[in-house]
Design a protein around this motif. Sequence first.
Motif, short mmCIF file in Angstrom:
data_model
loop_
_atom_site.label_atom_id
_atom_site.label_comp_id
_atom_site.label_asym_id
_atom_site.label_seq_id
_atom_site.Cartn_x
_atom_site.Cartn_y
_atom_site.Cartn_z
N ASP A 137 0.87 -1.17 0.00
CA ASP A 137 0.00 0.00 0.00
C ASP A 137 0.91 1.22 0.00
N PHE A 138 1.06 1.83 -1.17
CA PHE A 138 1.97 2.95 -1.34
C PHE A 138 1.23 4.29 -1.32
N SER A 139 0.07 4.34 -0.71
CA SER A 139 -0.70 5.58 -0.71
C SER A 139 -0.02 6.68 0.09
N ASP A 140 0.80 6.32 1.08
CA ASP A 140 1.56 7.30 1.86
C ASP A 140 3.00 7.28 1.36
N PHE A 141 3.44 8.41 0.81
CA PHE A 141 4.76 8.45 0.19
C PHE A 141 5.87 8.25 1.21
N GLY A 142 5.74 8.84 2.39
CA GLY A 142 6.77 8.69 3.40
C GLY A 142 6.93 7.26 3.87
N THR A 143 5.79 6.56 4.05
CA THR A 143 5.86 5.15 4.46
C THR A 143 6.47 4.31 3.35
N TYR A 144 6.15 4.62 2.11
CA TYR A 144 6.74 3.88 0.99
C TYR A 144 8.26 4.06 0.95
N ALA A 145 8.73 5.29 1.19
CA ALA A 145 10.18 5.51 1.22
C ALA A 145 10.84 4.70 2.32
N LEU A 146 10.17 4.58 3.46
CA LEU A 146 10.72 3.78 4.56
C LEU A 146 10.69 2.29 4.22
N GLN A 147 9.67 1.86 3.50
CA GLN A 147 9.59 0.45 3.10
C GLN A 147 10.72 0.08 2.15
N ARG A 148 11.19 1.01 1.39
CA ARG A 148 12.33 0.76 0.52
C ARG A 148 13.66 0.86 1.28
N ALA A 149 13.71 1.74 2.28
CA ALA A 149 14.99 2.00 2.95
C ALA A 149 15.39 0.87 3.89
N ILE A 150 14.43 0.27 4.62
CA ILE A 150 14.80 -0.73 5.62
C ILE A 150 15.45 -1.95 4.99
N PRO A 151 14.93 -2.55 3.90
CA PRO A 151 15.66 -3.66 3.28
C PRO A 151 17.05 -3.27 2.80
N SER A 152 17.18 -2.05 2.26
CA SER A 152 18.50 -1.61 1.82
C SER A 152 19.47 -1.51 2.98
N CYS A 210 7.27 -1.58 -9.34
CA CYS A 210 8.45 -1.96 -10.13
C CYS A 210 9.74 -1.45 -9.48
N PHE A 211 9.75 -0.21 -8.99
CA PHE A 211 10.95 0.30 -8.34
C PHE A 211 11.18 -0.37 -6.99
N TYR A 212 10.11 -0.74 -6.29
CA TYR A 212 10.25 -1.44 -5.02
C TYR A 212 10.86 -2.82 -5.22
N VAL A 213 10.41 -3.54 -6.26
CA VAL A 213 10.98 -4.84 -6.57
C VAL A 213 12.46 -4.70 -6.94
N GLY A 214 12.77 -3.68 -7.72
CA GLY A 214 14.18 -3.45 -8.06
C GLY A 214 15.02 -3.13 -6.84
N CYS A 215 14.44 -2.40 -5.88
CA CYS A 215 15.16 -2.08 -4.65
C CYS A 215 15.45 -3.35 -3.84
N ILE A 216 14.50 -4.27 -3.79
CA ILE A 216 14.73 -5.53 -3.08
C ILE A 216 15.81 -6.35 -3.78
N MET A 217 15.78 -6.37 -5.11
CA MET A 217 16.83 -7.08 -5.84
C MET A 217 18.21 -6.53 -5.50
N ARG A 218 18.31 -5.22 -5.46
CA ARG A 218 19.60 -4.61 -5.14
C ARG A 218 20.01 -4.94 -3.71
N ALA A 219 19.04 -4.98 -2.79
CA ALA A 219 19.36 -5.34 -1.41
C ALA A 219 19.86 -6.78 -1.32
N ILE A 220 19.25 -7.68 -2.08
CA ILE A 220 19.71 -9.08 -2.10
C ILE A 220 21.15 -9.15 -2.62
N CYS A 221 21.43 -8.34 -3.62
CA CYS A 221 22.79 -8.31 -4.17
C CYS A 221 23.78 -7.82 -3.12
#
Length: 1241
Positions: A850-865, A902-913
Motif C-alpha cells: 500500500d503505497f498511498s503514503d509516500f513517506g511510508t513507501y520511502a521507509l519500506q524501501r529503505a529498511i531492506p537496503s 516496479c521500483f520497489y521490486v528493483g530495490c529488493i533485488m539490489r538489497a539481495i545483491c
Amino acid sequence: MPEATKIERGFHIAHQKVQLDVDLAGCVITGSTEITILPSDQAIRDIRLDLRQAKVTGAFVNGKSALWDYEDFWLATSSSRFTEHAHTVHQYDAFSEKLAPLTSESLGGELVIHLPRTFRIQPQDSFVPSAHYGIGISPAASRLGSPDVMSLRNDIDSPYMPITVRINFRLENPVMGVNFVKRGIQHPYEHVYTSSNPFGISTSSWLPCVDGLWERCSWQFVITVPKTIGDVRSLPSSTIYSNGYGRADQERDDEDFEREIAVVCIGDVTQEATHPSDHSKKTIVFDLPSPVSAQHVGFSIGPFIRTNLSALKESEHEENHHAASSSTVDVFAYALPGKQEDVVNTCMFMSKAMEYFVREYTSYPFGSFSLCFVENALDNMESLAGLSILSERHLFPVDVIDPLFAITKYLTIQLAAQWSGVSIVPKNWANLWVTIGISRYISFMFLRKLMGNNEYRFRLRKDAEKICELDIGRPPIGHPDLDYPLDRATLEFTELKAPVVLHILDRRLTKSGVSFGLTRVIPKLFRQAMMGELTSLSTSHFQRLCEKVSHVKVDSFFQEWVYGSGYPIFRITQRFNKKKMFIEMGIRQVQNVEMSETPSLNEKDFIKDAKRYVEYGNDLRSSIRPAFTGPMTIRIHEADGTPYEHIVHIKDSFAKIDIQYNTKYKRLKRNLRQKGGAASAAAVASTAGEHLDEGDLDDVLLHSLGDVLATDDDMSEWRLTDWTADQEDQMTNEAFEWIRVDSDFEWICVVYINQPDYMYASQLQQDRDVVAQYECIRYFADAKPTLIYSTILVRTLMDRRYYYGIRVEAALALARYATEELDYIGRYHLLKAFQTIFCFPDSLIPQANDFSDFGTYALQRAIPSALATVKDDHGRTSIQVKEFLLDLLRYNENSNNLYSDCFYVGCIMRAICDAISEPSSSEPEYNFEFSFDFGGPVSNKSPEKKFVEKAIAEIDRCVNMDGWMPSYQNVISTFAIQVKERLAETGTIELLPTDMIPFTEPGRFERLRVAAFSALLSITDLYRKPEHRGALRYVFATAQRDESAFVRYELLKLIGESMGKISMRKSGVKADDNQAQGSFMIVEETGGEVAASRQEEFRRSNIAGCVEIVQEQFSENETLKRGLWSILTSSSASVLEKRMVLDICLVLYDLRPTKIVILKIPDRKHVVAKNLGHGRIKLYRVEKPKPPPPPEPVLAVAAPEVMPTNGRAEGVPESEAEIKEKTPAAVTKPPSKIKIKLKGV
C-alpha cells in the motif's frame, strides 16, 4: 580567459528567415535561408557561416549569384582520401587536427560566401534608423509589434547598409543536429526533431548560420510538411523503409492515416496554408521577433497531439490571483498518440510554475511555452526559445511514484531556463555558471513552494554534502575545465554547485540587514534583459548588481566560492565559563590538513581524469585554500529552551569567540519517562489523528519528537536502553541544551563540534529544522555504536511526525549498530520496525503493498537496503537477513495496490545483491565432493552458493514476469541486469555475453539496452578471449550505426567506464581451472607476493597506475583498435561521438608520427628519398638505368659431372629465389604504385 570567446567576423546578423521542406519518409530536408547582415567592417569581402553535413546548391548576395567555398571538417574525417593516409588508430592525431576547428571554443566558419567583385558596401543613410532594418529593437518593443525607436539597442548599430545573403542547401540522412525517427516495431510514428546538444554546433549541423550563443537576431521559419500520416506514407520515398512493414500493414489503420502532422517550432504561428503546387502538403509560418541565438532555435515535426496544460490548472484563490490572471501565459505539451495520460500526469504542475515565475520575477520573454516529447533523444537537451524538446523517457504514468521529484525538478529547470539561459546568455563560457545557477535557483524556489520547506532544505543539505565529496581537486566553477564541443553532461558539477553557491550568497546578503537578497537582484536582471539593456551576463556584472542592491561588498565571497574551489572543514571546541558567564568557542579550519589534494578515482570520470593526466602529468593537484571568510550564525539553545542567535565573522583559519550567556532560569527536565508515558501517549494519539484534552497534555513537552516506545512493555519488547542516572545528572548540570553552528545554512562545509552526545539527542528531538535533525543523524551514524544511540535512532524511525527523509536516514544509520559487541541490536531494531509497520502480526511475511503514503513507501524501501549492509566481522550477512530479503521478493503482493511496485521490486533485488557476501581473496573457498562406489557424488555446497542459486532463480522469475507483463520502461529487468553485473564483478556468478546480448537488441527500452551493454562491457574476458571478439565487434557496430542517439552516446561512455572499472577493481577475475580447488593444501604467501599485491593495490588507487593498467590490457587489442578506428572514420558518427573516441585513443595508444604516402611511379624512373634533416625528406625521380642486353647463346658442350658450387645435387629443383635471379630483368614489370612510410613527420 578573454572577455568574449566569439570570433569577430566583420558583421552582425539582424534577421534570419528559414524555409524548409521536410520529407519525413526520405529523411531529407530541402531548404534555403535568407540572412540580413549588418557589416561592421567596410573592407570585408567574405561572409563566413557555420555549416556541416549539408550540400550547398546556391548562394546569392542581394539577389546576385555568388561564389562560395565549403570545407566540411566533419565529413573530411570520413573521406577515403583522408583515411588512406592514416591506416591505424595510432595516427589519431590526424583526426584531432582535422576536427580541431569543431572542437575549439568558437567556430570559424566552414562556408565562405565571396562577395561579387563589383559589390561594394555602402554607408547607411544617417536619417534612417537601424530599426527600419530590423536591428536594435528591444525585446519588449518587438513583442508589442511596433518598433520603439526610443528603446533601440546601440551596441550593434551598423553604419553600413544591410546585405541580404541567400543560401540554398539540401540535407540527406543527417547524423547530428536533426534526428529522423523512422517507423518501426518500437516507433509506430515517423517524426523528426532538432537537437540542441552539444552547445554551439547543433544548429549549424542543419542550417547555415552563425552558431553559438552570442550572435542574436530575430527569426522567421517557413516549414512545409505533409498534411497527414497518410500523405507521408504515400510518398514515393516511403518505400525506402526496411523495417518489415508492408503496404497492407501501413494501410490497415485508417485512423493513423488521417492523423495530422503537427509542427512545433520556436515563435508564434502567423500563417498556415495549403502548399500552392502540392495539395498534400501544408506550409506554416512562425515568427519570433525577440532576438535569440542560433543555439536556441529548433523545431519538431510529427503526428503530435497537443495538450493545453493551462486548462488543467485548478481554480485557486491566492493573494495575487488578479496579477497572475492578467499575465497568464499558455503552456502546451506535445506528444505522440497514446501518451496523453502520461503527459498530463508528468506536466500538470507546469502552469503553476509559469504563474510563480511571472509573479515573483518578471514577464515571460516569449509568447508561449511548449514541451514536446520525442523518441530516441538524449537525456540532457538544451531549452530553446519558448520550446523544450525532451525525451519520452521523462514521461511516467500516474501509478509510478519514484521519478516524481527528479522529473518535476528537470521540467521546472527547463522552464526557468527561458529567463536565464535563453533570454539571458553567459558572456563567455567561463560565465556559464551564472545562468545555470540562476535558472536552478529560481527552480528550487518554486519546488519549495510546491513540495514544502522541509523537502527543499533536506535536498539542499544533501546537495551540499555531495559537493563536499566531489569538490576535491576540481577547477573552480568560474574557471571550468571544459571540453569542446560543450556537452551538457560535462556541466554536472557546475549544475550541482552553482545553485547552492547562490543560496549561501542569498543568505549572506539577507543577513546584511538592508537587503532582501537575490529576490531583488534576479528580477532586476530579468527586467534589464526585457528592456534590451542586458543580453549577455558576466560574473562581474552579476557581482556589481548584488553589491548595488544590497550595499554589501562580496569580493571575498566570489573569490572563494566562484573563482576558488574546495570547502572549509571546521573543528569547533566549546567550554562554558561559569565565572564570566561566557561560552568560549574556538573555530579552527583544518581543510589544508584533512583534505586530500587529489580527487578520488571514479569510473564514470575515468577517461576525463586519465586524459588530463596524460596531457598535464602530475600537475593535477590543486592548492587548498587555508581559510574561508564570511559571517557565520551560531544558535545556542540555552537551559530555558530559548534559542539565541549570534553572528560571528570568520576572518582567519582560527577564531576564538566569547559568547554571552543569557539564561537565569531553571533548566527544563529532560527525562520524559518520569511522566508515566504521557508523552508517548500524546505522540501515538497525534500520529493516529485522535483528539486530546488539555488535561492530558499536562507535563508533556509538545515540542519533543522521538518520544515513542517509552512504556515499560515497549522498552522490553524492543530491547531499548535509556540514559543512566549519572548521565541524567550530567545533562541537568549543563548550561545549555545544544549548539548549532551555521544554523542558517550560509556555508558549504563540514562541521565537527565537540559537544556531548546527549546534546545531539536533544537537538534531534526538539529542533524542528530538518537540517538540524539530519546533522544529528549523521553524528550518530559516524559515532562509535552504543545501545542508547540505537534506541534514539529506532525511536526516530518509528515516529511518524518526523520528515520522511529523516526516518530514512535513521534506518540507514541503524545498520552500523549491528555489531557483535552490541549483539546485533541494529539488525534487531530494523527487523522489528519492518515487522511492526509492514508485516502480519508476529510474522516476517509482508502484507500486501500500500503505497498511498509516500513517506511510508520511502521507509519500506529503505529498511531492506539498510539490512543488506549488515555484515559480521568476516563480511558476511546472516542467513536470517538473506532469507528475509528473499521472502520479500517471493511474497511480494501488489494486486490491490493503486501504484506500481516496479521500483520497489528493483530495490529488493539490489538489497539481495548487497547481502550476498563477496568471495574473500585471502581465504580459499573449498568445495568438497565425496564419491562412493554405491552412489553418485554427494555435493556439499556452501550456504552462500545455495542462497545465490535461489536468489538468481527468483530474479530470473521476475525478469520473465516483466517480459510477459512489462513494467514501466522494463524497470524490473533493468534492475535485474544491474544486479547480475555487480555479482559478476565480484566473481559471485559468471556472466556470459550470450546472457546480455538479447537485452541489447533494438526494440527494447533504451535504458534496458544501456544497462545490458554496461553488463556486457564489464565482462573482463570480453577483451581477452578470442571467442568473445564477435560480441565486442557487435558493441562497436551498435555504437556506430544504432538509430538511437541516446544509445550511441551512452555506449561510448560505457566503453570508457568499463576500462575504468577493470583498471580500478581487481575482483571478479576467477582463478584458472587447472588450480586445485577443494583440496586441503594450505598456501602461504611469501613476503614478495605480499609486496607485489600491495604494489598492485597502490597502482589501482591512483590515476597514473590505472592508466598504466589500461594501456597494458587494452592497447594491443586488435578488435578494440578496429572498433575505435571504424567509429573515427565513419560518416555516421557525430562530432561529439568522434571526440569521445579521440579521448579514449589519447589514453590508450601511444602516438606514432608515421604517414603513408602513395605515389604513382612512371615505368622509366625511380623515386629516390633524400633525408634533409630536421624532419624533412625530399622525394624526386631519376632515370632508371637501362637493363643489360641478354647474353649471347652458347653451344652446350658435354662435360664431366661435378658437384655444383651451390652445394645442391643434380636433379634437385631450384629455389624460388634462384629462379627469380635467372629471370631476365625485361620480363619483370615494375609496380605502378609504391608505399613509403615516413617517420617523424
